[in-house]
Design a protein around this motif. Sequence first.
Motif, PDB file in Angstrom:
ATOM      1  N   PRO A   5       0.806  -1.232   0.000  1.00  0.00           N
ATOM      2  CA  PRO A   5       0.000   0.000   0.000  1.00  0.00           C
ATOM      3  C   PRO A   5       0.832   1.272   0.000  1.00  0.00           C
ATOM      4  O   PRO A   5       0.450   2.281  -0.596  1.00  0.00           O
ATOM      5  CB  PRO A   5      -0.831  -0.112   1.281  1.00  0.00           C
ATOM      6  N   LEU A   6       2.006   1.205   0.656  1.00  0.00           N
ATOM      7  CA  LEU A   6       2.864   2.399   0.703  1.00  0.00           C
ATOM      8  C   LEU A   6       3.352   2.787  -0.690  1.00  0.00           C
ATOM      9  O   LEU A   6       3.444   3.960  -1.022  1.00  0.00           O
ATOM     10  CB  LEU A   6       4.082   2.112   1.577  1.00  0.00           C
ATOM     11  N   HIS A   8       1.873   2.322  -3.585  1.00  0.00           N
ATOM     12  CA  HIS A   8       0.800   3.004  -4.345  1.00  0.00           C
ATOM     13  C   HIS A   8       0.633   4.439  -3.860  1.00  0.00           C
ATOM     14  O   HIS A   8       0.511   5.364  -4.650  1.00  0.00           O
ATOM     15  CB  HIS A   8      -0.511   2.247  -4.178  1.00  0.00           C
ATOM     16  N   LYS A   9       0.613   4.586  -2.543  1.00  0.00           N
ATOM     17  CA  LYS A   9       0.410   5.930  -1.976  1.00  0.00           C
ATOM     18  C   LYS A   9       1.540   6.870  -2.380  1.00  0.00           C
ATOM     19  O   LYS A   9       1.306   8.001  -2.801  1.00  0.00           O
ATOM     20  CB  LYS A   9       0.331   5.842  -0.447  1.00  0.00           C
ATOM     21  N   ARG A  12       1.464   7.957  -6.002  1.00  0.00           N
ATOM     22  CA  ARG A  12       0.409   8.963  -6.182  1.00  0.00           C
ATOM     23  C   ARG A  12       0.888  10.328  -5.678  1.00  0.00           C
ATOM     24  O   ARG A  12       0.762  11.326  -6.363  1.00  0.00           O
ATOM     25  CB  ARG A  12      -0.821   8.494  -5.407  1.00  0.00           C
ATOM     26  N   GLN A  13       1.456  10.315  -4.463  1.00  0.00           N
ATOM     27  CA  GLN A  13       1.892  11.587  -3.869  1.00  0.00           C
ATOM     28  C   GLN A  13       3.031  12.220  -4.660  1.00  0.00           C
ATOM     29  O   GLN A  13       2.996  13.404  -4.959  1.00  0.00           O
ATOM     30  CB  GLN A  13       2.388  11.345  -2.443  1.00  0.00           C
TER      31      GLN A  13
END
Lengths: 279, 310
Positions: A5-6, A8-9, A12-13
Amino acid sequence: MIRNPLLHKEFRQRMRTNRAPVVIVGYLASMSALTFFLLYENVQGQLLQFQPARSEQVFFVLSLMQMAVVAFLTPAFAAGSISGERERRTLAVLLTTPISPLGILVGKVLSSSALLILLLVVTLPLYSLVFLFGGAVPQEVVAVIAFQLFTIVIIAAISVLWSSIALRSGWSTVLAYATVGWMVFVTGFVGYGLNFIAQHSPVAYFAGRWAERVLSLNPLWIEAVLEKAVRADPHDWVWFAVFYSAVCLVLLGPAVWRLRPQALYWLPWLVRAEEKHYQ
Amino acid sequence: MIDTHNLSKRYGRVVAVRDLNLSVRRGTVFGMVGENGAGKTTTLSMLATLTTPSSGKAYINGYEVTRQAQEVRRCIGYMPDSFGVYDDLSAEEYLLFYADCYGLPRDVAVRRCRELLAWVNLGDKRTAYVNDLSRGMQQRLEIARCLMHDPPVLILDEPSSGLDPRSRIEMRGVLRQLRSLGKTILISSHILYELSEIADEIGILRGGELAAVASVGVMLQHASGFRTIGIAGRGPLTVWERVLRDDPQVVDVRFLGEGVEVVYRGSLDDQARLLRALLEAGIAVYQFSERPTDIEQLFLRLTERTVEER
């Protein structure tokens, strides 16, 4: 790993900031200018005449420049990854989720490497220009690119691990750049120094062998070896990979301890170790 | 649901929490009150698996927090006292990121995320960047984040800290709603009043120790009928002591610099009599005023060791 999950985050960021496109465009523009300048300098007035040796020189300079630039850019993206979470006070919440410390570290390494890898990918068309004039063979190019990718991931990993250990971004940045400084400058100076001693002093028999060992820890040297620009063992990259992977393994323990001490409580000598508040 | 047995935490020579024995029943709200440095945050961070206890044990939902930390993490929602948010993520993406951390299937996560955003009155802020939200909205988003994986236990460390009065009222509304969800909640605050509306039981922490535990009703009952009076004046200490000792309505006295703080249970006429007695005894009183009563301090002073201590 892909479901991290990190990762993907962070993708995005990072891609939402102005920094990412500015870095990519700036880098591509500089590398393009450099390539055209080198090509022009090497083949000026003789564009119809193939000069593979000169074109190979362009490839050599280009790839060494690229390696030097990404080596020094990687810590800028990775050295504040964990310490930044700590300073923004987002780490504590992340650590109360079931995501493992290793998952956090891997996510941070891959996400901070990703932009650098993108930088390599966008410069691939420049390498194809070099092909136009001959000189570099595809195997060499593949080996050089693969080694650059590996080096980015290794430097990103070491920077992220320092970021977890050092607690503060200032310190982790200093430590990450000190590591890159060691990789590029210290090994280079020491290696060449030993080589010099070996060539000029017949009593220093082992200096020559140590020179190659030390130089094989230098990413620029390995690139030169892969491009056959220097005479050395073509398998020097294995020593490079083993050494820096071992460095990562050594740093992994304290990095995990700083994230989640309980994860290491299976180690008998750590059960009673004094733990501070790391979040 | 939450049990601690002689839970302690030391940082070098400093004892942050000492032999804490706590029991929070399933579906109840337990409020933890104490001044800054009383050990509230350390206790909660041990329960949230962030800090390892130096000694003692803690169990959440039957899982031991050190040895079964991963199981504990799955059944708690933790909100720290000071937290940050990720820049450049919308409120929905922020919640979905944490849903991914807990391995929630995407369709379930999206549905739950929208329900929770609506529940904390942020339905219209779904696409707004988290860093653009006000502090109060971020606090409510944090509550939604704690509920994303539907944990049976919530650990909330001063959820109203740093909020303006309006946001505080909104947060109190959200906390009241939380109570209706039937979850086991451990919530800390340094203001008893904040917890009195939602907590079933209150524990008062002092210097890392649990000084007292009682229901809110018992606590308020003990405190009602008493008022705190601050008296400033100049005069011999022995005279102060004699006058205050002779007044049957004086319950407790604390000497402070140039004056005293008196816990008093008499009427206003009794108060006037006390003032007159002080003046007649030769004390130059230049201030005599009622002070806001700190219920938890008053409770501790009145009960000393009489209330059930665990």
